[in-house]
Write a protein that holds these residues in place. Structure first.
Motif, PDB file in Angstrom:
ATOM      1  N   LEU A  91       0.822  -1.208   0.000  1.00  0.00           N
ATOM      2  CA  LEU A  91       0.000   0.000   0.000  1.00  0.00           C
ATOM      3  C   LEU A  91       0.859   1.262   0.000  1.00  0.00           C
ATOM      4  O   LEU A  91       0.483   2.271  -0.602  1.00  0.00           O
ATOM      5  CB  LEU A  91      -0.936  -0.004   1.204  1.00  0.00           C
ATOM      6  CG  LEU A  91      -2.103  -0.997   1.131  1.00  0.00           C
ATOM      7  CD1 LEU A  91      -2.821  -1.081   2.477  1.00  0.00           C
ATOM      8  CD2 LEU A  91      -3.090  -0.584   0.045  1.00  0.00           C
ATOM      9  N   ILE A 119      -6.798   3.338  -6.912  1.00  0.00           N
ATOM     10  CA  ILE A 119      -6.821   2.301  -5.880  1.00  0.00           C
ATOM     11  C   ILE A 119      -8.273   2.086  -5.490  1.00  0.00           C
ATOM     12  O   ILE A 119      -9.030   3.050  -5.323  1.00  0.00           O
ATOM     13  CB  ILE A 119      -5.958   2.696  -4.660  1.00  0.00           C
ATOM     14  CG1 ILE A 119      -5.962   1.576  -3.621  1.00  0.00           C
ATOM     15  CG2 ILE A 119      -6.399   4.008  -4.050  1.00  0.00           C
ATOM     16  CD1 ILE A 119      -4.946   1.784  -2.508  1.00  0.00           C
ATOM     17  N   SER A 120      -8.681   0.837  -5.364  1.00  0.00           N
ATOM     18  CA  SER A 120     -10.083   0.541  -5.098  1.00  0.00           C
ATOM     19  C   SER A 120     -10.205  -0.692  -4.218  1.00  0.00           C
ATOM     20  O   SER A 120      -9.304  -1.538  -4.168  1.00  0.00           O
ATOM     21  CB  SER A 120     -10.846   0.329  -6.412  1.00  0.00           C
ATOM     22  OG  SER A 120     -10.315  -0.782  -7.114  1.00  0.00           O
ATOM     23  N   LEU A 152      -4.632  -2.104  -6.584  1.00  0.00           N
ATOM     24  CA  LEU A 152      -3.802  -0.907  -6.680  1.00  0.00           C
ATOM     25  C   LEU A 152      -2.826  -1.067  -7.837  1.00  0.00           C
ATOM     26  O   LEU A 152      -2.688  -2.152  -8.419  1.00  0.00           O
ATOM     27  CB  LEU A 152      -3.058  -0.665  -5.368  1.00  0.00           C
ATOM     28  CG  LEU A 152      -2.177  -1.815  -4.829  1.00  0.00           C
ATOM     29  CD1 LEU A 152      -0.734  -1.657  -5.290  1.00  0.00           C
ATOM     30  CD2 LEU A 152      -2.236  -1.844  -3.311  1.00  0.00           C
ATOM     31  N   SER A 203     -11.275  -0.630   2.897  1.00  0.00           N
ATOM     32  CA  SER A 203     -11.986   0.597   2.508  1.00  0.00           C
ATOM     33  C   SER A 203     -10.959   1.690   2.250  1.00  0.00           C
ATOM     34  O   SER A 203      -9.895   1.728   2.872  1.00  0.00           O
ATOM     35  CB  SER A 203     -12.970   1.032   3.598  1.00  0.00           C
ATOM     36  OG  SER A 203     -12.301   1.245   4.825  1.00  0.00           O
ATOM     37  N   VAL A 204     -11.308   2.583   1.310  1.00  0.00           N
ATOM     38  CA  VAL A 204     -10.441   3.694   0.928  1.00  0.00           C
ATOM     39  C   VAL A 204     -11.149   4.991   1.320  1.00  0.00           C
ATOM     40  O   VAL A 204     -12.267   5.251   0.867  1.00  0.00           O
ATOM     41  CB  VAL A 204     -10.142   3.684  -0.582  1.00  0.00           C
ATOM     42  CG1 VAL A 204      -9.193   4.817  -0.938  1.00  0.00           C
ATOM     43  CG2 VAL A 204      -9.555   2.339  -0.998  1.00  0.00           C
ATOM     44  N   ARG A 206     -11.054   8.987   1.168  1.00  0.00           N
ATOM     45  CA  ARG A 206     -10.468  10.079   0.387  1.00  0.00           C
ATOM     46  C   ARG A 206     -10.872  11.407   1.008  1.00  0.00           C
ATOM     47  O   ARG A 206     -12.057  11.642   1.274  1.00  0.00           O
ATOM     48  CB  ARG A 206     -10.938  10.008  -1.066  1.00  0.00           C
ATOM     49  CG  ARG A 206     -10.717   8.637  -1.699  1.00  0.00           C
ATOM     50  CD  ARG A 206     -11.356   8.564  -3.078  1.00  0.00           C
ATOM     51  NE  ARG A 206     -11.340   7.218  -3.609  1.00  0.00           N
ATOM     52  CZ  ARG A 206     -10.353   6.691  -4.334  1.00  0.00           C
ATOM     53  NH1 ARG A 206      -9.293   7.450  -4.627  1.00  0.00           N
ATOM     54  NH2 ARG A 206     -10.405   5.454  -4.776  1.00  0.00           N
ATOM     55  N   ARG A 222      -5.416   9.940   0.630  1.00  0.00           N
ATOM     56  CA  ARG A 222      -6.146   8.679   0.713  1.00  0.00           C
ATOM     57  C   ARG A 222      -5.571   7.806   1.824  1.00  0.00           C
ATOM     58  O   ARG A 222      -4.355   7.673   1.962  1.00  0.00           O
ATOM     59  CB  ARG A 222      -6.075   7.938  -0.633  1.00  0.00           C
ATOM     60  CG  ARG A 222      -6.692   8.694  -1.793  1.00  0.00           C
ATOM     61  CD  ARG A 222      -6.296   8.079  -3.110  1.00  0.00           C
ATOM     62  NE  ARG A 222      -4.851   8.108  -3.298  1.00  0.00           N
ATOM     63  CZ  ARG A 222      -4.222   7.439  -4.264  1.00  0.00           C
ATOM     64  NH1 ARG A 222      -4.898   6.692  -5.096  1.00  0.00           N
ATOM     65  NH2 ARG A 222      -2.913   7.522  -4.372  1.00  0.00           N
ATOM     66  N   THR A 223      -6.465   7.237   2.583  1.00  0.00           N
ATOM     67  CA  THR A 223      -6.099   6.325   3.669  1.00  0.00           C
ATOM     68  C   THR A 223      -6.831   5.007   3.448  1.00  0.00           C
ATOM     69  O   THR A 223      -8.050   4.984   3.282  1.00  0.00           O
ATOM     70  CB  THR A 223      -6.463   6.895   5.041  1.00  0.00           C
ATOM     71  OG1 THR A 223      -5.799   8.152   5.214  1.00  0.00           O
ATOM     72  CG2 THR A 223      -6.042   5.954   6.150  1.00  0.00           C
ATOM     73  N   VAL A 224      -6.084   3.930   3.458  1.00  0.00           N
ATOM     74  CA  VAL A 224      -6.660   2.597   3.266  1.00  0.00           C
ATOM     75  C   VAL A 224      -6.691   1.890   4.612  1.00  0.00           C
ATOM     76  O   VAL A 224      -5.658   1.784   5.292  1.00  0.00           O
ATOM     77  CB  VAL A 224      -5.843   1.777   2.246  1.00  0.00           C
ATOM     78  CG1 VAL A 224      -6.442   0.388   2.072  1.00  0.00           C
ATOM     79  CG2 VAL A 224      -5.780   2.506   0.911  1.00  0.00           C
TER      80      VAL A 224
END
Length: 267
Positions: A91, A119-120, A152, A203-204, A206, A222-224
């Motif tokens: 990541l 990224i999804s 990603l 989860s992403v 934004r 963005r934080t995953v």
């Protein structure tokens, strides 16, 4: 004619009988006469001894079972930590460009957007209720799903400037295991014979950050967040959860230009 013994003869015989050694009594008589345990006392002592031995064996069995459960729980925790470490590394490399200098605006050639920033995450859930765990991102229970993916892109070679099969990395949760794409194909990342992945959630988040006035362009951070739940194959009652939150370093940003109109600024 019969002569009766004299008084002296009787006294001599009495003295000889008293001085003669007496014979020992039989063995049975000596055993019964000596101190010892009766049958009832022996049975009571044997019962008490059996109770003590049974208690000691039960305690030893419980202690051994607890030690085995603790070892399996520790192994499960170590497996989850290894998976989380690999996920965190991938990541943090998401959005890496082979030639980042091309993304910087220059008067002679302009600039291009980073095509690797996508990224999804989709799907995910839990194949069963969680029961006891070590978690750093909360817990969840219930049968919410049986598969999920996290996708990603990143370029590890300086000559790669466009996404292709080699730059796409996908993590897939399916049939109690995690798979990862290697060379464009899914390969098992975990061994179900050692550990079952019973839960996966990604989860992403934004967040846009404006660079100036309300009509100015914004940088998106963005934080995953990923939550894993593992279950021991040898003992399904042993389950643990582990969560991680990773800030993606390569944030999508507007193309820099000295002209506000070109940069998306206010007219």
């Amino acid at each position: 004619m019969f002569n009766s013994p004299s008084h002296q003869d009787c006294a001599a015989r009495a003295r000889s009988w008293q001085s003669a050694p007496r014979a020992k009594p039989p063995l049975a008589a000596r055993i019964s006469a000596s101190a010892g345990f009766t049958l009832i006392e022996f049975m009571v002592g044997l019962t008490i001894g059996l109770v003590v031995v049974a208690g000691a064996l039960s305690w030893a069995g419980q202690s051994l079972a607890a030690q085995v459960r603790q070892r399996r729980s520790w192994q499960l925790h170590q497996e989850l930590r290894a998976i989380a470490s690999q996920l965190q590394m991938e990541l943090r490399r998401a959005g890496a460009h082979g030639r980042p200098s091309q993304l910087v605006w220059r008067a002679d050639r302009g600039a291009s957007a980073n095509p690797f920033t996508e990224i999804s995450a989709s799907g995910g859930g839990w194949s069963g209720a969680s029961s006891g765990t070590s978690s750093s991102a909360g817990s969840s229970g219930g049968n919410l799903g049986s598969s999920g993916t996290l996708r990603l892109n990143r370029a590890l070679d300086r000559d790669i400037t466009q996404p292709d099969a080699s730059t796409e990395v996908t993590f897939r949760w399916l049939d109690g295991r995690l798979d990862q794409t290697i060379g464009g194909r899914f390969q098992p990342w975990t061994d179900p014979a050692l550990m079952q992945i019973s839960g996966f959630s990604a989860s992403v988040h934004r967040v846009p950050h404006p660079l100036g006035p309300p009509c100015a362009p914004a940088v998106e951070t963005r934080t995953v967040q990923v939550l894993l739940q593992g279950q021991s194959t040898q003992d399904p009652k042993i389950q643990q959860q582990l969560g991680l939150s990773v800030h993606v370093r390569n944030d999508p940003a507007p193309i820099a230009s000295p002209d506000p109109a070109l940069a998306g600024g206010c007219p």
